[in-house]
Write a protein that holds these residues in place. Sequence first.
Motif, PDB file in Angstrom:
ATOM      1  N   THR B  65       0.809  -1.212   0.000  1.00 36.64           N
ATOM      2  CA  THR B  65       0.000   0.000   0.000  1.00 36.64           C
ATOM      3  C   THR B  65       0.847   1.269   0.000  1.00 36.64           C
ATOM      4  N   TYR B  66       2.155   1.126  -0.124  1.00 33.98           N
ATOM      5  CA  TYR B  66       3.024   2.290  -0.219  1.00 33.98           C
ATOM      6  C   TYR B  66       2.625   3.090  -1.456  1.00 33.98           C
ATOM      7  N   PRO B  67       2.644   4.404  -1.448  1.00 30.24           N
ATOM      8  CA  PRO B  67       3.044   5.337  -0.397  1.00 30.24           C
ATOM      9  C   PRO B  67       1.900   5.781   0.514  1.00 30.24           C
ATOM     10  N   PHE B  68       0.783   5.059   0.490  1.00 31.19           N
ATOM     11  CA  PHE B  68      -0.321   5.479   1.357  1.00 31.19           C
ATOM     12  C   PHE B  68      -0.089   5.026   2.798  1.00 31.19           C
ATOM     13  N   ASN B  69       0.770   4.044   2.953  1.00 29.54           N
ATOM     14  CA  ASN B  69       1.194   3.623   4.287  1.00 29.54           C
ATOM     15  C   ASN B  69       2.717   3.676   4.348  1.00 29.54           C
ATOM     16  N   PRO B  70       3.252   3.916   5.552  1.00 29.00           N
ATOM     17  CA  PRO B  70       4.709   4.115   5.648  1.00 29.00           C
ATOM     18  C   PRO B  70       5.507   2.833   5.411  1.00 29.00           C
ATOM     19  N   PRO B  71       6.767   2.990   5.001  1.00 34.45           N
ATOM     20  CA  PRO B  71       7.629   1.809   4.903  1.00 34.45           C
ATOM     21  C   PRO B  71       7.960   1.304   6.310  1.00 34.45           C
ATOM     22  N   LYS B  72       8.271   0.023   6.419  1.00 32.76           N
ATOM     23  CA  LYS B  72       8.655  -0.533   7.721  1.00 32.76           C
ATOM     24  C   LYS B  72      10.177  -0.476   7.812  1.00 32.76           C
ATOM     25  N   VAL B  73      10.654   0.316   8.750  1.00 36.86           N
ATOM     26  CA  VAL B  73      12.094   0.542   8.846  1.00 36.86           C
ATOM     27  C   VAL B  73      12.594   0.117  10.211  1.00 36.86           C
ATOM     28  N   LYS B  74      13.724  -0.586  10.232  1.00 36.92           N
ATOM     29  CA  LYS B  74      14.382  -0.838  11.519  1.00 36.92           C
ATOM     30  C   LYS B  74      15.893  -0.865  11.345  1.00 36.92           C
ATOM     31  N   PHE B  75      16.565  -0.617  12.445  1.00 32.77           N
ATOM     32  CA  PHE B  75      18.026  -0.606  12.419  1.00 32.77           C
ATOM     33  C   PHE B  75      18.557  -2.038  12.425  1.00 32.77           C
ATOM     34  N   VAL B  76      19.449  -2.333  11.498  1.00 31.24           N
ATOM     35  CA  VAL B  76      20.141  -3.616  11.501  1.00 31.24           C
ATOM     36  C   VAL B  76      21.385  -3.482  12.380  1.00 31.24           C
ATOM     37  N   THR B  77      22.056  -2.339  12.232  1.00 36.09           N
ATOM     38  CA  THR B  77      23.214  -2.051  13.074  1.00 36.09           C
ATOM     39  C   THR B  77      22.720  -1.745  14.485  1.00 36.09           C
ATOM     40  N   LYS B  78      23.380  -2.355  15.455  1.00 35.64           N
ATOM     41  CA  LYS B  78      22.969  -2.095  16.839  1.00 35.64           C
ATOM     42  C   LYS B  78      23.330  -0.653  17.218  1.00 35.64           C
ATOM     43  N   ILE B  79      22.439  -0.032  17.936  1.00 34.79           N
ATOM     44  CA  ILE B  79      22.639   1.380  18.279  1.00 34.79           C
ATOM     45  C   ILE B  79      22.069   1.663  19.672  1.00 34.79           C
ATOM     46  N   TRP B  80      22.724   2.558  20.390  1.00 37.06           N
ATOM     47  CA  TRP B  80      22.306   2.931  21.753  1.00 37.06           C
ATOM     48  C   TRP B  80      21.628   4.289  21.680  1.00 37.06           C
ATOM     49  N   HIS B  81      20.293   4.273  21.644  1.00 35.90           N
ATOM     50  CA  HIS B  81      19.537   5.508  21.442  1.00 35.90           C
ATOM     51  C   HIS B  81      18.167   5.341  22.108  1.00 35.90           C
ATOM     52  N   PRO B  82      17.661   6.387  22.799  1.00 32.41           N
ATOM     53  CA  PRO B  82      16.402   6.235  23.542  1.00 32.41           C
ATOM     54  C   PRO B  82      15.212   5.815  22.684  1.00 32.41           C
ATOM     55  N   ASN B  83      15.202   6.204  21.409  1.00 30.82           N
ATOM     56  CA  ASN B  83      14.038   5.917  20.566  1.00 30.82           C
ATOM     57  C   ASN B  83      14.225   4.702  19.667  1.00 30.82           C
ATOM     58  N   ILE B  84      15.325   3.968  19.890  1.00 28.28           N
ATOM     59  CA  ILE B  84      15.588   2.780  19.077  1.00 28.28           C
ATOM     60  C   ILE B  84      15.888   1.620  20.017  1.00 28.28           C
ATOM     61  N   SER B  85      15.223   0.502  19.790  1.00 31.58           N
ATOM     62  CA  SER B  85      15.441  -0.644  20.657  1.00 31.58           C
ATOM     63  C   SER B  85      16.874  -1.141  20.516  1.00 31.58           C
ATOM     64  N   SER B  86      17.552  -1.273  21.654  1.00 31.06           N
ATOM     65  CA  SER B  86      18.940  -1.739  21.613  1.00 31.06           C
ATOM     66  C   SER B  86      19.003  -3.230  21.289  1.00 31.06           C
ATOM     67  N   VAL B  87      17.850  -3.904  21.374  1.00 30.37           N
ATOM     68  CA  VAL B  87      17.816  -5.346  21.112  1.00 30.37           C
ATOM     69  C   VAL B  87      17.366  -5.635  19.678  1.00 30.37           C
ATOM     70  N   THR B  88      16.201  -5.070  19.297  1.00 30.36           N
ATOM     71  CA  THR B  88      15.626  -5.425  17.999  1.00 30.36           C
ATOM     72  C   THR B  88      15.909  -4.400  16.903  1.00 30.36           C
ATOM     73  N   GLY B  89      16.266  -3.191  17.268  1.00 32.27           N
ATOM     74  CA  GLY B  89      16.471  -2.139  16.275  1.00 32.27           C
ATOM     75  C   GLY B  89      15.188  -1.444  15.869  1.00 32.27           C
ATOM     76  N   ALA B  90      14.067  -1.782  16.531  1.00 33.59           N
ATOM     77  CA  ALA B  90      12.787  -1.138  16.209  1.00 33.59           C
ATOM     78  C   ALA B  90      12.865   0.356  16.519  1.00 33.59           C
ATOM     79  N   ILE B  91      12.228   1.146  15.675  1.00 33.22           N
ATOM     80  CA  ILE B  91      12.334   2.595  15.774  1.00 33.22           C
ATOM     81  C   ILE B  91      11.007   3.189  16.228  1.00 33.22           C
ATOM     82  N   CYS B  92      11.087   4.143  17.171  1.00 34.63           N
ATOM     83  CA  CYS B  92       9.892   4.877  17.581  1.00 34.63           C
ATOM     84  C   CYS B  92       9.987   6.267  16.973  1.00 34.63           C
ATOM     85  N   LEU B  93       9.306   6.450  15.846  1.00 35.91           N
ATOM     86  CA  LEU B  93       9.326   7.747  15.176  1.00 35.91           C
ATOM     87  C   LEU B  93       7.942   7.965  14.568  1.00 35.91           C
ATOM     88  N   ASP B  94       7.351   9.127  14.892  1.00 36.22           N
ATOM     89  CA  ASP B  94       5.949   9.345  14.500  1.00 36.22           C
ATOM     90  C   ASP B  94       5.715   9.239  12.998  1.00 36.22           C
TER      91      ASP B  94
END
Lengths: 187, 179
Positions: B65-94
Amino acid sequence: MSAAASSSQGGAEGGTHPPGEEDQGESSAYYECNICLDTAKDPVVSMCGHLFCWPCLHQWLETRPNRQMCPVCKAGIGKDKVVPIYGRGCTKSQDPREKLPPRPAGQRPEPENAGGVFPGFGFGDGGFHMSFGIGAFPFGMFASTFNLNDGRPGPPPPASPQHAEEQFLSKFFIWVAVLFIFWLLIA
Amino acid sequence: MANIAEARIKREFKEVVKSEEVAKCHIKVELVNDTFTELRGEIAGPPDTPYEGGNFILEIKIPDTYPFNPPKVKFVTKIWHPNISSVTGAICLDILKDQWAAAMTLRTVLLSLQALLAAAEPDDPQDAVVAKQYKENPKIFQDTAKHWTHIFAGDSKVAMITHMLELKQIKKIAISHHS
């Protein structure tokens, strides 16, 4: 960066020199739909000035019926808030989309009246209506809605026991009413 | 995949490849398969942040359904950030959720993620542990994020090993501080 600058200059000069290939690419980008990024088909423009294909914008509005906003600037947007663009060369639609509702029609507001200072605000021209009323509207409505007198049995004949019963009931309620009024007076 | 989604991704792909950010090596997009349903993004850690010098790989999945729905994005590289899961790479961004708009593109998503790295939102966290540390121990957060960048997002294996050792020390400090 320089290509973009030169093309915009070319546009401002009104195309006095023949456009190069890059110029063509840039100028067609002005008429790209903001959703499919292709040249807009059945183009409509929002009040905030953003161009879309009507099928694309319609699908976007269908996707989020609760929060209708411009896909570019998130301004309020709606079916009746977009203006279709009719170019000279596109009188017949090449791709009739039966599944979609037709593109909203353009609105033709009346030309501004030079005489009136506040056109449309006068009381006499039908722009302003007001009504006050206190009445038995709901009761009247109930009466007319429910007491249509169709299919209801008429009063029983005078000699029947039902008649006597109803007479008794009516007298009884009159006495209740009189006692109530009396109680109201002395209380 | 729906026609409009594929056509759009092809166009966007060209747009990203031509953009100045790619020329400056700030963002990158690569195809994973030929169907344009899955892409691999890469963003450089923004300067003056603990992520500076790192290259972060992203998994981008394009819905039908793109571009009517957003792409599913996650970090593959591990990162230490409050809005990104340090385990799964899932992103919290509106904008990857309810604030998505159809005119956004791969390029704007990648630039938004880069901006997220520069400006965390600890009050809307994805990783509660990281967010807590960000708020309560900014110094330790900075060091941890910097070391994670060197270990997971850096390109030098040697740096990875040396910093792995340092990370252990950081962890010890963090644990002792916590207890």
